[in-house]
Structure formats: structure tokens, C-alpha cells
Design an enzyme around this catalytic site. Structure first.
Site, PDB file in Angstrom:
ATOM      1  N   TYR A 318     -42.131  55.901  10.629  1.00 54.72           N
ATOM      2  CA  TYR A 318     -43.532  56.288  10.364  1.00 54.72           C
ATOM      3  C   TYR A 318     -44.358  56.432  11.639  1.00 54.72           C
ATOM      4  O   TYR A 318     -45.596  56.473  11.561  1.00 54.72           O
ATOM      5  CB  TYR A 318     -44.233  55.215   9.500  1.00 54.72           C
ATOM      6  CG  TYR A 318     -43.442  54.672   8.350  1.00 54.72           C
ATOM      7  CD1 TYR A 318     -43.082  55.472   7.275  1.00 54.72           C
ATOM      8  CD2 TYR A 318     -43.080  53.323   8.317  1.00 54.72           C
ATOM      9  CE1 TYR A 318     -42.368  54.946   6.205  1.00 54.72           C
ATOM     10  CE2 TYR A 318     -42.369  52.800   7.250  1.00 54.72           C
ATOM     11  CZ  TYR A 318     -42.015  53.616   6.211  1.00 54.72           C
ATOM     12  OH  TYR A 318     -41.315  53.082   5.156  1.00 54.72           O
ATOM     13  N   CYS A 343     -28.352  54.932  19.952  1.00 55.13           N
ATOM     14  CA  CYS A 343     -28.204  56.252  20.541  1.00 55.13           C
ATOM     15  C   CYS A 343     -29.000  57.315  19.797  1.00 55.13           C
ATOM     16  O   CYS A 343     -28.426  58.238  19.198  1.00 55.13           O
ATOM     17  CB  CYS A 343     -26.729  56.615  20.587  1.00 55.13           C
ATOM     18  SG  CYS A 343     -25.846  55.433  21.589  1.00 55.13           S
TER      19      CYS A 343
HETATM   20  N1  LLP Z   1     -46.444  47.913  -5.940  1.00 55.45           N
HETATM   21  C1  LLP Z   1     -45.695  49.015  -5.916  1.00 55.45           C
HETATM   22  C2  LLP Z   1     -45.358  49.676  -7.186  1.00 55.45           C
HETATM   23  C3  LLP Z   1     -45.244  49.532  -4.688  1.00 55.45           C
HETATM   24  O1  LLP Z   1     -44.508  50.635  -4.671  1.00 55.45           O
HETATM   25  C4  LLP Z   1     -45.579  48.878  -3.482  1.00 55.45           C
HETATM   26  C5  LLP Z   1     -45.124  49.385  -2.176  1.00 55.45           C
HETATM   27  C6  LLP Z   1     -46.370  47.716  -3.558  1.00 55.45           C
HETATM   28  C7  LLP Z   1     -46.784  47.263  -4.798  1.00 55.45           C
HETATM   29  C8  LLP Z   1     -46.781  46.937  -2.340  1.00 55.45           C
HETATM   30  O2  LLP Z   1     -47.567  47.667  -1.495  1.00 55.45           O
HETATM   31  P1  LLP Z   1     -48.293  46.948  -0.247  1.00 55.45           P
HETATM   32  O3  LLP Z   1     -49.299  45.975  -0.795  1.00 55.45           O
HETATM   33  O4  LLP Z   1     -47.260  46.284   0.554  1.00 55.45           O
HETATM   34  O5  LLP Z   1     -48.921  48.080   0.488  1.00 55.45           O
HETATM   35  N2  LLP Z   1     -41.949  50.676   4.054  1.00 55.45           N
HETATM   36  C9  LLP Z   1     -43.353  51.086   4.125  1.00 55.45           C
HETATM   37  C10 LLP Z   1     -44.156  50.628   2.932  1.00 55.45           C
HETATM   38  C11 LLP Z   1     -43.621  51.100   1.603  1.00 55.45           C
HETATM   39  C12 LLP Z   1     -44.408  50.586   0.428  1.00 55.45           C
HETATM   40  C13 LLP Z   1     -43.748  50.934  -0.865  1.00 55.45           C
HETATM   41  N3  LLP Z   1     -44.391  50.422  -2.042  1.00 55.45           N
HETATM   42  C14 LLP Z   1     -43.932  50.596   5.438  1.00 55.45           C
HETATM   43  O6  LLP Z   1     -43.234  49.953   6.212  1.00 55.45           O
HETATM   44  O7  LLP Z   1     -45.079  50.886   5.743  1.00 55.45           O
END
Ligand code: LLP
Length: 429
Positions: A318, A343
Site C-alpha cells: 500500500y 529480491c
Molecule cells: N470488519 C470487516 C468486515 C473488515 O473487513 C475489516 C477490515 C474490519 C472490520 C477491521 O477494520 P479496521 O478497524 O482494522 O480498519 N491489510 C490492510 C487492512 C485491511 C482491512 C480489511 N478489513 C492494511 O494493512 O492496511
């Protein structure tokens, strides 16, 4: 005192000096602070003090380590899971089945059955067919399960394109315009106790306006469903609150968020459900790494560290910014690129960044990696799975061992022939 702070010139996690952890488990390693987890959990709950009935489920995907979940379970958090694997992690973390909410676009029949057998609290349905399957499976078991319908409110969360989920063209939930009709049909099925709706518009949201917009749309749907004769008792508002990755910038204002939620949902008369991930865990973790080389570059040096994109994917995936600092800063500053050993040019954590001056062998950390850090790690380039350590006061516990990539590969490498000729599986309709 901040959970990660300098004492006598050395960065500590609570009362534990990070070099002690590096000595014990090597680098790279994730280090979490239990105090930081608790304080974020308490701050989130306190911000919702005006919400009379609520259920807070930690989004396990942000950090599925059972020891981390255990800290949050003791804070009264449930779990929001998206797979059978996360279900096991949540249970291992001591989260009660009835406190578990199952989200996710592609739950398989096997996963639905696993969750039914465990007796989880709620299924968040993403499409009508999923509801029909769940109904059939529940009836077969002679049970009735609580479910809500996830709707897609079609608002732009104004966050990174790869983590926005509430636009009409995204794969999540059912379109708002069709939601009431789908809900009518699902509510008529045996085995399902349709009790409300869910939404989640994206992650790392700092501007609360899109969230408010989405919640208002949910309120309109709630009114429509009630007019249609449905008894709606639960609305799941999802997660998404963002944090600051750069020092000096504020996190999403959780108190303002709480006040907004209280205002928008006034009179809804439901249990509100929340699924925060990043807000709870991000600041509670650092990635401890050692400098392997300082390599001269054309404009400025490359700091080659022993952590790589496989250990912390966010920068490569990202273009995410993670602050970087020396565990024992000298006070001198340099401008450098910070890169890992993998790499790929994408294995770059920072470009032309002003950082502490470091030399080979020095310990450093990437900050704000307690969420979406270790959980996204892989063994790419034959690298081991990074270990995790939980600090609580003056104690440090290894909560995930380093897993040797070659041992994993060897375990998977046995050859097993698949019977292909006239296989009943292949010919089944
Ligand atoms: N609920 C649902 C249905 C979700 O899909 C997600 C995150 C959350 C809750 C929690 O969201 P948060 O409060 O953490 O924003 N890998 C990415 C983030 C992907 C989030 C996916 N869904 C990153 O590193 O930024």
C-alpha cells in the site's frame, strides 16, 4: 509512560529493553505491548459510553495471535472473524463462541458448519445464497442461528483504494437498493433468526464524514425494514477507524466518532456492534530488526535491514509509511533508503527518509505494526516466519516462534499422486 519509550537511551517495550528481546529470539521479531492493547481497548470502549447496548468485536484479521486475543478477551472484547482459521484463533484466545461474529465474502460450507458446530453468536451474511445455505445447515442441525445482512452503502471511505470496501462496485455486501427484498426472503427461512444489518466501508479511515454518511443510510434501511414488519435488534457498524503512522499526526478522533455514532443512532433502539482492528492493535506493536549492511547508493545510502517485505507487507502493498528509529539513537541523523534483503525493488520500506544514523549490527524498529503486520507475513524468498513477543510490564513472552521456512517447505514437499483417471470427483456434475 508510553508503552514504547526510551530509558537510559535504549528503547523499551514497557519495562523490557528491546536488546534483551533481540538477544533472546533474534531479529526480525514483532514485539507487542499488552498495556498498549489494553489502553486502546479501554479508550475505544470509553468513547462509546453513551451507547446503551453495544458489542465490541476485535477484527481478528488485524492480529490473530491468541495471546493478543486473550488480552482483549479480558477487556470484554468479542471477535470478528473471516475464516475457520480465525475462528480457532479466537477460541484459543479465550473468546467465548457467543461473542464471535463471522464476517467474510466467501465463507465456505465447511466453515459455516464449523462455526455452527461451535455455536458462534452471529453470522454476517454477504449474499442471499449464503443465507439459504446457512438456513439449510441450521435446520439439518435442528438449530436456529442469529444472522444479519451486510449491505453495501455505496459510499467512498476516502482511504487507500485497496482497503476501501463500501463502494457499489466492491465485492462486499448486497446493494442497498436490493437489501430490503433480500432481507424479506431471508427472514422467511427456517433456521435463521434475521436480526439486523451490517456494514463496513473500509479501513484506515480518518475522515468521519463517510462513516456518518454510511450510518445514516443504514438508519434509513432500518426504518424501511421495521415498516416492513421486521424486528430489527442489531446493527453492526463494522470497523475502519484509522491511526496515525507519522509522529505528530493524530489518530482518528475516537471520542468524536463515539459522539457521532450516539447522535446518528439515537432512537434506533438496537444493540450496536463494532469491529475495530487497527485502532486497537496498530500502536501496540513494533517490528524489531537489525541493520545488515549500510550500502552506498547514488544519492544516499541504503540501510539494508534483516526484516523484509515478507515480514511487513504494508509498505510494498500500500506504499504505507512506517516510522523507523534506532533502538539506541546516537543523536546524529542521515537521509537514506531503508530496504530489506528480498529480491524485489518493492522490498523498500522508505525512500529518501531522514532517520537516525545507524551502522551494521544496530537494532532498529518499525513502528505502528501491531495491526496487519505479522498476520500478513509469508515465507517468500525462503525466509522464516517472523516470531512474536508479548511484553506485559517487566515480563516478555514468546507468543509465536520463528518458523523455519525450510522446515515448512520440507513438511509440504512429500509427493502424493492424485488419482485422475475417471475420477468420480472430476466427473461429478
Ligand atoms: N470488519 C470487516 C468486515 C473488515 O473487513 C475489516 C477490515 C474490519 C472490520 C477491521 O477494520 P479496521 O478497524 O482494522 O480498519 N491489510 C490492510 C487492512 C485491511 C482491512 C480489511 N478489513 C492494511 O494493512 O492496511
Amino acid at each position: 509512560m508510553k508503552p514504547f519509550h526510551h530509558a537510559d537511551g535504549v528503547l523499551h517495550a514497557e519495562a523490557v529493553a528491546l536488546p534483551r528481546i533481540a538477544e533472546a529470539v533474534g531479529t526480525p521479531a514483532y514485539v507487542y505491548s499488552a498495556a498498549a492493547l489494553r489502553s486502546a481497548a479501554r479508550r475505544f470502549r470509553a468513547a462509546l459510553a453513551d451507547i446503551p447496548r453495544k458489542h465490541i468485536a476485535f477484527a481478528v484479521k488485524a492480529n490473530p495471535n491468541p495471546a493478543v486475543l486473550d488480552v482483549l478477551a479480558r477487556e470484554g472484547f468479542g471477535a470478528d472473524i473471516v475464516s475457520g482459521g480465525e475462528l480457532v484463533a479466537a477460541l484459543d484466545g479465550g473468546i467465548l463462541p457467543e461473542e464471535i461474529v463471522f464476517s467474510g465474502t466467501g465463507k465456505t460450507q465447511a466453515e459455516l458448519m464449523q462455526a455452527l458446530d461451535v455455536g458462534i453468536g452471529q453470522f454476517n451474511l454477504e449474499l442471499e445464497a449464503e443465507g439459504r445455505l446457512l438456513s439449510r445447515l441450521a435446520v439439518e442441525r435442528g438449530t436456529r442461528v442469529a444472522a444479519v445482512l451486510r449491505v453495501n452503502p455505496d459510499v467512498d471511505a476516502r482511504t487507500h483504494a485497496k482497503i476501501t470496501t463500501g463502494r457499489a462496485e466492491s465485492k462486499f455486501g448486497v446493494p442497498m437498493a436490493e437489501a430490503a427484498a433480500i432481507y424479506d426472503r431471508l427472514a422467511a427461512l427456517d433456521g435463521l433468526d434475521m436480526r439486523g444489518i451490517a456494514l463496513h466501508i473500509g479501513s484506515q479511515i480518518t475522515d468521519l464524514a463517510p462513516l456518518e454518511d454510511a450510518y445514516r443510510r443504514a438508519g434509513e434501511l432500518l426504518a424501511t425494514l421495521r415498516t416492513g414488519g421486521h424486528r430489527v435488534t442489531h446493527v453492526d457498524l463494522g470497523g475502519g477507524l484509522g491511526v496515525s503512522y507519522r509522529s505528530g499526526e493524530p489518530d482518528a478522533d475516537v471520542e468524536v466518532y463515539g459522539a457521532m455514532v450516539a447522535r446518528v443512532t439515537q432512537g434506533w433502539n438496537v444493540t450496536l456492534m463494532f469491529e475495530p482492528g487497527r485502532f486497537i492493535a496498530a500502536h501496540a506493536g513494533v517490528l524489531l530488526t537489525a541493520v545488515t549492511w549500510v550500502k552506498p547508493g547514488s544519492a544516499h545510502p541504503f540501510i539494508v535491514v534483516d526484516a523484509a517485505m515478507n515480514d511487513l507487507m504494508r509498505p510494498a502493498l500500500y506504499d504505507a509509511w512506517h516510522a523507523f528509529s534506532a533502538v539506541e539513537p546516537s543523536g546524529r541523523r542521515i537521509v537514506a533508503d531503508i530496504v530489506g534483503p528480498v529480491c524485489e525493488t518493492g522490498d523498500t520500506f522508505a525512500r529518501a527518509r531522514e532517520i537516525d544514523d545507524v551502522k551494521a549490527g544496530d537494532l532498529c524498529v518499525f513502528h505502528t505494526v501491531g495491526a496487519y503486520g505479522a498476520t500478513m507475513a509469508s515465507t517468500y524468498n525462503g525466509r522464516s516466519l517472523v516470531p512474536e513477543v508479548l511484553v506485559d510490564g517487566d515480563s516478555a513472552t514468546v507468543i509465536a516462534e520463528r518458523l523455519d521456512a525450510h522446515a515448512i517447505a520440507r513438511q509440504r514437499s512429500g509427493r502424493r499422486r492424485i488419482a485422475c483417471a475417471r475420477s468420480p470427483v472430476l466427473h461429478a456434475s
